[in-house]
Write a protein that holds these residues in place. Sequence first.
Motif, PDB file in Angstrom:
ATOM      1  N   THR A   6       0.797  -1.293   0.075  1.00  0.00           N
ATOM      2  CA  THR A   6      -0.208   0.108  -0.053  1.00  0.00           C
ATOM      3  C   THR A   6       0.817   1.402  -0.017  1.00  0.00           C
ATOM      4  OG1 THR A   6       0.035  -0.217   2.330  1.00  0.00           O
ATOM      5  CG2 THR A   6      -1.961  -0.932   1.111  1.00  0.00           C
ATOM      6  N   HIS A  16       8.104   0.174  10.243  1.00  0.00           N
ATOM      7  CA  HIS A  16       8.426  -1.349   9.614  1.00  0.00           C
ATOM      8  C   HIS A  16       9.693  -1.740  10.117  1.00  0.00           C
ATOM      9  CE1 HIS A  16       5.105  -0.036   6.897  1.00  0.00           C
ATOM     10  NE2 HIS A  16       4.621  -1.241   7.113  1.00  0.00           N
ATOM     11  N   ASP A  74       0.898  -5.035  16.733  1.00  0.00           N
ATOM     12  CA  ASP A  74      -0.737  -4.989  16.142  1.00  0.00           C
ATOM     13  C   ASP A  74      -1.205  -6.367  15.715  1.00  0.00           C
ATOM     14  OD1 ASP A  74       1.260  -3.977  14.307  1.00  0.00           O
ATOM     15  OD2 ASP A  74      -0.575  -3.889  13.135  1.00  0.00           O
ATOM     16  N   LEU A  91       5.534   1.902  16.739  1.00  0.00           N
ATOM     17  CA  LEU A  91       6.091   3.066  16.508  1.00  0.00           C
ATOM     18  C   LEU A  91       4.762   4.089  16.345  1.00  0.00           C
ATOM     19  CD1 LEU A  91       9.145   4.101  16.527  1.00  0.00           C
ATOM     20  CD2 LEU A  91       8.858   4.310  14.184  1.00  0.00           C
ATOM     21  N   LYS A 123      -0.212   4.853  15.916  1.00  0.00           N
ATOM     22  CA  LYS A 123       0.649   3.920  14.900  1.00  0.00           C
ATOM     23  C   LYS A 123       1.200   5.071  13.735  1.00  0.00           C
ATOM     24  CE  LYS A 123       0.213  -0.473  12.563  1.00  0.00           C
ATOM     25  NZ  LYS A 123       0.190   0.132  11.178  1.00  0.00           N
ATOM     26  N   SER A 138       1.641   4.433  10.332  1.00  0.00           N
ATOM     27  CA  SER A 138       1.210   3.783   8.985  1.00  0.00           C
ATOM     28  C   SER A 138       1.165   4.409   7.777  1.00  0.00           C
ATOM     29  CB  SER A 138      -0.344   3.347   9.654  1.00  0.00           C
ATOM     30  OG  SER A 138      -0.891   3.553   8.576  1.00  0.00           O
ATOM     31  N   LYS A 139       1.551   3.354   6.808  1.00  0.00           N
ATOM     32  CA  LYS A 139       1.496   3.723   5.304  1.00  0.00           C
ATOM     33  C   LYS A 139       0.247   4.631   4.884  1.00  0.00           C
ATOM     34  CE  LYS A 139       3.336  -0.592   3.862  1.00  0.00           C
ATOM     35  NZ  LYS A 139       2.080  -1.450   4.093  1.00  0.00           N
ATOM     36  N   SER A 140      -0.715   4.359   5.234  1.00  0.00           N
ATOM     37  CA  SER A 140      -1.958   4.818   4.735  1.00  0.00           C
ATOM     38  C   SER A 140      -2.335   6.050   5.780  1.00  0.00           C
ATOM     39  CB  SER A 140      -3.272   3.958   4.997  1.00  0.00           C
ATOM     40  OG  SER A 140      -2.855   2.521   4.477  1.00  0.00           O
TER      41      SER A 140
HETATM   42  P1  ATP Z   1      -1.195  -0.029   5.903  1.00  0.00           P
HETATM   43  O1  ATP Z   1      -1.459   1.441   6.478  1.00  0.00           O
HETATM   44  O2  ATP Z   1      -1.599  -0.051   4.708  1.00  0.00           O
HETATM   45  O3  ATP Z   1      -1.980  -1.071   6.809  1.00  0.00           O
HETATM   46  P2  ATP Z   1       1.000  -0.428   7.445  1.00  0.00           P
HETATM   47  O4  ATP Z   1       1.914   0.747   7.659  1.00  0.00           O
HETATM   48  O5  ATP Z   1       0.206  -0.708   8.677  1.00  0.00           O
HETATM   49  O6  ATP Z   1       0.293  -0.199   6.282  1.00  0.00           O
HETATM   50  P3  ATP Z   1       1.600  -3.193   7.069  1.00  0.00           P
HETATM   51  O7  ATP Z   1       1.894  -3.540   5.830  1.00  0.00           O
HETATM   52  O8  ATP Z   1       0.083  -3.044   7.482  1.00  0.00           O
HETATM   53  O9  ATP Z   1       1.897  -1.672   7.363  1.00  0.00           O
HETATM   54  O10 ATP Z   1       2.397  -3.918   8.336  1.00  0.00           O
HETATM   55  C1  ATP Z   1       3.519  -4.505   8.016  1.00  0.00           C
HETATM   56  C2  ATP Z   1       4.102  -5.000   9.169  1.00  0.00           C
HETATM   57  O11 ATP Z   1       4.689  -3.825   9.847  1.00  0.00           O
HETATM   58  C3  ATP Z   1       3.247  -5.701  10.258  1.00  0.00           C
HETATM   59  O12 ATP Z   1       3.925  -6.610  10.992  1.00  0.00           O
HETATM   60  C4  ATP Z   1       3.114  -4.635  11.072  1.00  0.00           C
HETATM   61  O13 ATP Z   1       2.678  -5.016  12.694  1.00  0.00           O
HETATM   62  C5  ATP Z   1       4.191  -3.741  11.042  1.00  0.00           C
HETATM   63  N1  ATP Z   1       4.330  -2.443  11.407  1.00  0.00           N
HETATM   64  C6  ATP Z   1       3.522  -1.467  10.661  1.00  0.00           C
HETATM   65  N2  ATP Z   1       3.513  -0.258  11.243  1.00  0.00           N
HETATM   66  C7  ATP Z   1       4.195  -0.345  12.293  1.00  0.00           C
HETATM   67  C8  ATP Z   1       4.657   0.554  13.488  1.00  0.00           C
HETATM   68  N3  ATP Z   1       4.377   1.851  13.411  1.00  0.00           N
HETATM   69  N4  ATP Z   1       5.342   0.072  14.462  1.00  0.00           N
HETATM   70  C9  ATP Z   1       5.811  -1.099  14.516  1.00  0.00           C
HETATM   71  N5  ATP Z   1       5.426  -1.954  13.499  1.00  0.00           N
HETATM   72  C10 ATP Z   1       4.571  -1.612  12.282  1.00  0.00           C
END
Ligand code: ATP
Length: 348
Positions: A28, A35, A167, A204, A212, A214-216
């Motif tokens: 995404t 990550h 999560d 994080l 959190k 997050s990419k989105s």
């Molecule tokens: P989206 O927003 O599309 O859900 P995302 O940033 O949550 O993207 P994912 O691809 O859903 O990323 O998560 C991939 C992996 O990275 C998972 O194991 C998730 O637990 C970990 N991860 C994602 N964001 C974090 C964060 N902020 N802190 C620690 N681990 C993370």
Amino acid sequence: MDQTTLTRPEAETTTAAKPVILTGDRTTGPLHIGHYAGSLKNRLALQDTHTQFLLLADTQALTDNAHDIGKVRRNVLEVACDYLAVGIDPAKTTICLQSHLPALAELSMLYLNFVTVARLERNPTIKDEIRARGFGRDIPAGFLCYPAAQAADITAFKATVVPVGEDQAPLIEQCNEIARRVNAAAGREVLPEAQALIPEAGRLPGIDGRAKMSKSGGNAIPLSASEDEISRAVRAMFTDPEHLRVEQPGRVEGNVVFAYLDAFDAAKEDVAELKDHYRRGGLGDTVLKRRLEDILQALLAPIRARRAEVASDPAQVHRIISEGTQAAREVTEATKREVMDALGLFRL
Ligand code: ATP
Ligand code: MG
């Protein structure tokens, strides 16, 4: 770039008798420092001692991005470049594409019969994500069911270790419940149970202070961030909104800069001292932010350089995914056949 580091030796990763890791990322958006702290670091450390598969989870990304398939497609290469940039070595780790592994979809359909809608709705991660995405009652069915699909991903590789962010723990638990039910129906242990490997740092937060990164969420520092983007992100970072003057005591809890220092600053004792000083008063945000910025610049500079190298040859990245997917197809097809036989489905 040295070609040999990017070339997968013939099926080496699929035959060794090492514990198996399956993990992956939704395609995404480019990966971010959450990550890195949350799972990439563990994956890097484990690729020497484990048989590791990394899944580019494009079909899972579709479960809440069906309106933007272009984004999901474009990010397949982006995420693969991020893997290679941090040091994932295709000679040790198999990088594969979810949508091109039909056994995963077939196992998902089978597993949906071993989980109830009520159980899917009770999953705390799903509940949080439904709330964060504002679905209300209009939840895509694929989204509600993605824990069963994730169980298919993990068990198809017979993975016993899953390095993920915190999560994800309820999803691994749900995966194991499904595996136990399938095993009970089969009358023997066809599917092993998996253990989540969760880093101490926890999740994080975003630079905006939300729980959190997050990419989105538009609150991330991507691994590919330029020097300037890193600077701007650190300057914009949420600290303690009540901490208006240097001499005032400040709050460490909920302060993003400290959360990032906890995750990325190797000098733990110095960080503990900085926290005390901040709580007492007399320590300004600027000093802390400068320290954090130096750490992030140092972490991301080599990743950015290697990423530019990797991204300059997309055909090579494409080939790595294609070869990895071919190898993963054999493993996942074999598990699917074993599960169908063990459950007693008709054989042709
Ligand atoms: P989206 O927003 O599309 O859900 P995302 O940033 O949550 O993207 P994912 O691809 O859903 O990323 O998560 C991939 C992996 O990275 C998972 O194991 C998730 O637990 C970990 N991860 C994602 N964001 C974090 C964060 N902020 N802190 C620690 N681990 C993370
Ligand atoms: Mg996510």
